[in-house]
Design a protein around this motif. Structure first.
Motif, short mmCIF file in Angstrom:
data_model
loop_
_atom_site.label_atom_id
_atom_site.label_comp_id
_atom_site.label_asym_id
_atom_site.label_seq_id
_atom_site.Cartn_x
_atom_site.Cartn_y
_atom_site.Cartn_z
N THR A 34 -19.22 21.27 -20.15
CA THR A 34 -18.09 20.49 -20.65
C THR A 34 -16.80 21.29 -20.54
OG1 THR A 34 -19.45 19.21 -22.17
CG2 THR A 34 -17.10 19.32 -22.66
N HIS A 35 -16.85 22.54 -20.97
CA HIS A 35 -15.65 23.38 -20.88
C HIS A 35 -15.27 23.65 -19.43
CE1 HIS A 35 -12.62 26.16 -22.25
NE2 HIS A 35 -13.06 27.05 -21.37
N LEU A 36 -16.24 23.84 -18.56
CA LEU A 36 -15.94 24.04 -17.15
C LEU A 36 -15.24 22.83 -16.56
CD1 LEU A 36 -19.18 25.79 -15.82
CD2 LEU A 36 -16.90 26.79 -16.02
N LEU A 37 -15.63 21.66 -17.01
CA LEU A 37 -14.98 20.44 -16.52
C LEU A 37 -13.53 20.38 -16.96
CD1 LEU A 37 -15.28 17.79 -15.01
CD2 LEU A 37 -16.08 16.74 -17.12
N VAL A 38 -13.27 20.78 -18.22
CA VAL A 38 -11.89 20.81 -18.71
C VAL A 38 -11.07 21.80 -17.90
CG1 VAL A 38 -10.42 21.36 -20.68
CG2 VAL A 38 -12.53 20.11 -21.03
N VAL A 39 -11.63 22.97 -17.64
CA VAL A 39 -10.93 23.97 -16.85
C VAL A 39 -10.61 23.43 -15.46
CG1 VAL A 39 -11.13 26.25 -15.76
CG2 VAL A 39 -11.94 25.91 -18.10
N GLY A 40 -11.57 22.73 -14.86
CA GLY A 40 -11.35 22.16 -13.54
C GLY A 40 -10.21 21.17 -13.52
N PHE A 41 -10.15 20.29 -14.52
CA PHE A 41 -9.08 19.30 -14.56
C PHE A 41 -7.74 19.95 -14.87
CE2 PHE A 41 -12.17 15.94 -14.48
CZ PHE A 41 -11.48 14.92 -13.86
N PHE A 42 -7.76 21.08 -15.60
CA PHE A 42 -6.49 21.77 -15.89
C PHE A 42 -5.91 22.39 -14.63
CE2 PHE A 42 -4.49 25.89 -16.97
CZ PHE A 42 -3.33 25.39 -17.53
N TYR A 43 -6.76 23.06 -13.83
CA TYR A 43 -6.26 23.77 -12.67
C TYR A 43 -6.03 22.87 -11.47
CZ TYR A 43 -7.03 28.18 -15.02
OH TYR A 43 -6.96 29.22 -15.88
N PHE A 44 -6.84 21.82 -11.32
CA PHE A 44 -6.62 20.91 -10.20
C PHE A 44 -7.33 19.60 -10.44
CE2 PHE A 44 -8.14 19.50 -5.91
CZ PHE A 44 -6.95 18.90 -5.56
N PRO A 45 -6.70 18.68 -11.24
CA PRO A 45 -7.37 17.47 -11.69
C PRO A 45 -7.24 16.32 -10.71
CG PRO A 45 -5.28 17.67 -12.73
CD PRO A 45 -5.40 18.85 -11.83
N PHE A 46 -7.99 16.33 -9.62
CA PHE A 46 -7.84 15.25 -8.64
C PHE A 46 -9.04 14.32 -8.54
CE2 PHE A 46 -4.00 15.15 -6.30
CZ PHE A 46 -3.42 16.37 -6.49
N LEU A 47 -10.26 14.85 -8.72
CA LEU A 47 -11.43 14.04 -8.46
C LEU A 47 -11.95 13.37 -9.72
CD1 LEU A 47 -13.35 16.50 -6.11
CD2 LEU A 47 -11.78 14.69 -5.47
N THR A 48 -12.46 12.15 -9.59
CA THR A 48 -13.15 11.52 -10.71
C THR A 48 -14.46 12.26 -10.92
OG1 THR A 48 -14.15 9.97 -9.15
CG2 THR A 48 -12.19 9.23 -10.30
N PHE A 49 -15.03 12.11 -12.11
CA PHE A 49 -16.20 12.92 -12.42
C PHE A 49 -17.35 12.06 -12.91
CE2 PHE A 49 -13.64 12.51 -16.16
CZ PHE A 49 -14.54 12.28 -17.17
N PHE A 50 -18.55 12.61 -12.80
CA PHE A 50 -19.75 11.98 -13.29
C PHE A 50 -20.37 12.95 -14.29
CE2 PHE A 50 -19.59 8.72 -10.14
CZ PHE A 50 -18.97 9.31 -9.06
N ASN A 51 -21.13 12.40 -15.22
CA ASN A 51 -21.60 13.20 -16.33
C ASN A 51 -22.87 13.96 -15.96
OD1 ASN A 51 -21.58 14.26 -18.86
ND2 ASN A 51 -22.62 12.52 -19.81
N VAL B 64 -2.25 14.61 -15.82
CA VAL B 64 -3.62 14.10 -15.96
C VAL B 64 -4.46 14.89 -16.96
CG1 VAL B 64 -5.78 13.67 -14.73
CG2 VAL B 64 -3.62 12.99 -13.71
N PRO B 65 -4.44 16.25 -16.94
CA PRO B 65 -5.28 16.99 -17.89
C PRO B 65 -5.07 16.61 -19.35
CG PRO B 65 -4.50 18.46 -16.19
CD PRO B 65 -3.78 17.16 -15.98
N PRO B 66 -3.82 16.42 -19.84
CA PRO B 66 -3.67 16.04 -21.24
C PRO B 66 -4.36 14.71 -21.58
CG PRO B 66 -1.60 16.85 -20.39
CD PRO B 66 -2.52 16.72 -19.21
N MET B 67 -4.51 13.83 -20.60
CA MET B 67 -5.21 12.57 -20.84
C MET B 67 -6.71 12.78 -20.81
SD MET B 67 -5.21 9.06 -18.55
CE MET B 67 -6.00 9.89 -17.17
N MET B 68 -7.20 13.66 -19.92
CA MET B 68 -8.63 13.82 -19.74
C MET B 68 -9.27 14.74 -20.79
SD MET B 68 -9.08 11.81 -17.31
CE MET B 68 -10.85 12.09 -17.35
N ASN B 69 -8.53 15.72 -21.28
CA ASN B 69 -9.12 16.70 -22.19
C ASN B 69 -9.75 16.09 -23.44
OD1 ASN B 69 -8.56 18.80 -20.48
ND2 ASN B 69 -6.74 19.49 -21.57
N PRO B 70 -9.10 15.12 -24.12
CA PRO B 70 -9.76 14.52 -25.29
C PRO B 70 -11.05 13.82 -24.93
CG PRO B 70 -7.43 14.01 -25.28
CD PRO B 70 -7.73 14.61 -23.95
#
Length: 338
Positions: free
Chosen positions: A241-258, A302-308
Motif C-alpha cells: 500500500t505504501h509503495l503504491l502511494v510512493v509510486g503515485f507521488f513520484y509519477f502518478p500516471f497509470l491506473t492501478f489494480f489491487n 493527482v497524488p493528493p486525490m489518490m492518497n486517501p
C-alpha cells in the motif's frame, strides 16, 4: 529591448490549454480538487475523532493529508482561473511565494514518505523495540521539523529566482509559478540555475526513493519469514500500500489494480517521468511545453486525490470509523473488518 533587462512587477501565466480542451480540463480539475479536498478532510476527521488512531503511524497519515490539502488548494483553484480566462497576471512577490511553497510541500511529502517507510520497517523487523523507537514524541518531532528543514533548504531557490532577469518576456507558459519555467524564459544562461533543481531533485527524489525501496525490500523479505498467515498478510499489505502511494507521488500516471504485482509495476513505471521533468532540463534535455505541463500538473494534482483512497480508505480502522460517522452504528459489518 530584446537584449536589455527590464524590471517586472508581475508574471503572466498561460496554461497552453486550447479552447477545445478547456471544458474537459476544467471538469477534470474540479473533480480532482473536490475528491482531494473532501477525501483528505475525512481522513483528518476520522483520525481526530478516534483516540485509538492517535499513534505515530496515523500522525504521519494525517500529516500527509494536511500536505495534500495544502497542495491542492494552492494549485488547483489558480489553475482553474488561468484556464478559464486563458491567462492571468500574478504579482512578482506572489509568484515567488507560490513557487517556494510548492517546492516545500513536494519535499515535505518526499521526506515524510521516508519516515512512513521507517515506521513500517521498524514495526516489521523490530516489533519489540517499535514502541520505544517510534514514539509519539518522535512522530511529532518529525512533523514539526518537516517545514523548518524544507523551508531552510529551499531558500536558495528564492535567492536564485530573484537573480533572474527577463529581457524578452514575463509570460510563463505554465498554469502556476514554477522555478524551472522561470529559468527557461529568463535571459540568464548560467547552468547553476537548473543545476540547483537537478541536485535538489536527485537528493529528495532519487535518493529518497532508493531508501524507500531498500526499506521495503527488507520488509518483504522479513514478512515472508513470518510463520503466521495473518501476520504475513498484514505486513505485505501495508508494505505494498505504501509503495503504491510512493509510486503515485513520484509519477502518478497509470491506473492501478489491487494486487501486489500491479502495485510494483505502477511504482516502477510511474516514478520516472515526474522526476524527469525536474532532472532532464538541468542536463540540457528539452521537452515540449505540452509534455512538460502535462507531466508536472498531473504529478502535482493527482497524488493528493489518490492518497486517501490508497492509504487510508483501505485501512480497516479508518474504514470502520467512517462507517460509524456516516451511519451512527457501532456494529461494524464483517466486510469492513477484512
Amino acid at each position: 529591448m530584446n537584449n536589455l533587462t527590464f524590471n517586472i512587477s508581475d508574471f503572466v501565466l498561460h496554461c497552453m490549454i486550447t479552447p477545445d480542451q478547456r471544458t474537459l480540463a476544467i471538469a477534470s480539475l474540479v473533480f480532482i480538487y473536490l475528491a482531494s479536498f473532501f477525501g483528505n478532510l475525512l481522513v483528518l476527521l476520522v483520525i481526530k475523532l478516534n483516540e485509538q488512531l492517535h499513534t505515530p503511524m496515523y500522525i504521519f497519515i494525517s500529516t500527509l493529508a494536511v500536505i495534500d490539502l495544502a497542495n491542492s488548494t494552492i494549485l488547483i483553484p489558480k489553475m482553474l482561473a488561468d484556464i478559464q480566462f486563458d491567462s492571468s497576471s500574478v504579482p512578482y512577490a506572489a509568484c515567488m511565494l507560490q513557487m517556494y511553497v510548492i517546492l516545500n510541500l513536494e519535499e515535505m511529502e518526499s521526506i515524510l514518505m521516508i519516515f512512513m517507510a521507517l515506521d513500517r520497517y521498524v514495526a516489521v523487523l523490530y516489533p519489540l523495540q517499535y514502541p520505544s523507537i517510534i514514539t509519539m514524541k518522535f512522530a511529532w518531532a518529525v512533523v514539526l521539523l518537516l517545514p523548518v528543514i524544507t523551508f531552510l533548504l529551499n531558500t536558495s531557490f528564492v535567492i536564485f529566482a530573484s537573480e533572474l532577469s527577463f529581457c524578452q518576456t514575463n509570460i510563463l507558459p505554465y498554469c502556476y509559478c514554477d522555478y524551472a519555467t522561470m529559468v527557461s524564459v529568463a535571459c540568464n544562461k548560467d547552468p547553476k540555475y537548473l543545476s540547483l533543481l537537478t541536485n535538489n531533485t536527485t537528493v529528495f527524489g532519487l535518493v529518497a526513493f532508493a531508501l524507500i525501496l531498500f526499506s521495503y525490500a527488507r520488509i518483504v523479505l522479513a514478512a515472508l519469514k513470518i510463520t503466521s498467515a495473518d501476520g504475513k498478510k498484514k505486513a505485505l499489505s501495508t508494505t505494498f500500500t505504501h509503495l503504491l502511494v510512493v509510486g503515485f507521488f513520484y509519477f502518478p500516471f497509470l491506473t492501478f489494480f489491487n494486487t501486489c504485482v500491479t502495485h510494483l509495476i505502477v511504482l516502477g513505471l510511474a516514478y520516472i517521468p515526474l522526476l524527469a521533468t525536474y532532472i532532464l532540463p538541468g542536463t540540457g534535455v528539452n521537452m515540449t511545453t505540452e509534455v512538460y505541463n502535462t507531466m508536472i500538473i498531473v504529478g502535482n494534482v493527482v497524488p493528493p486525490m489518490m492518497n486517501p483512497v490508497i492509504y487510508s480508505f483501505r485501512n480497516k480502522e479508518i474504514k470502520s470509523q467512517i462507517y460509524v460517522i456516516f451511519t451512527g452504528k457501532k456494529n461494524i459489518p464483517e466486510t469492513l473488518q477484512q
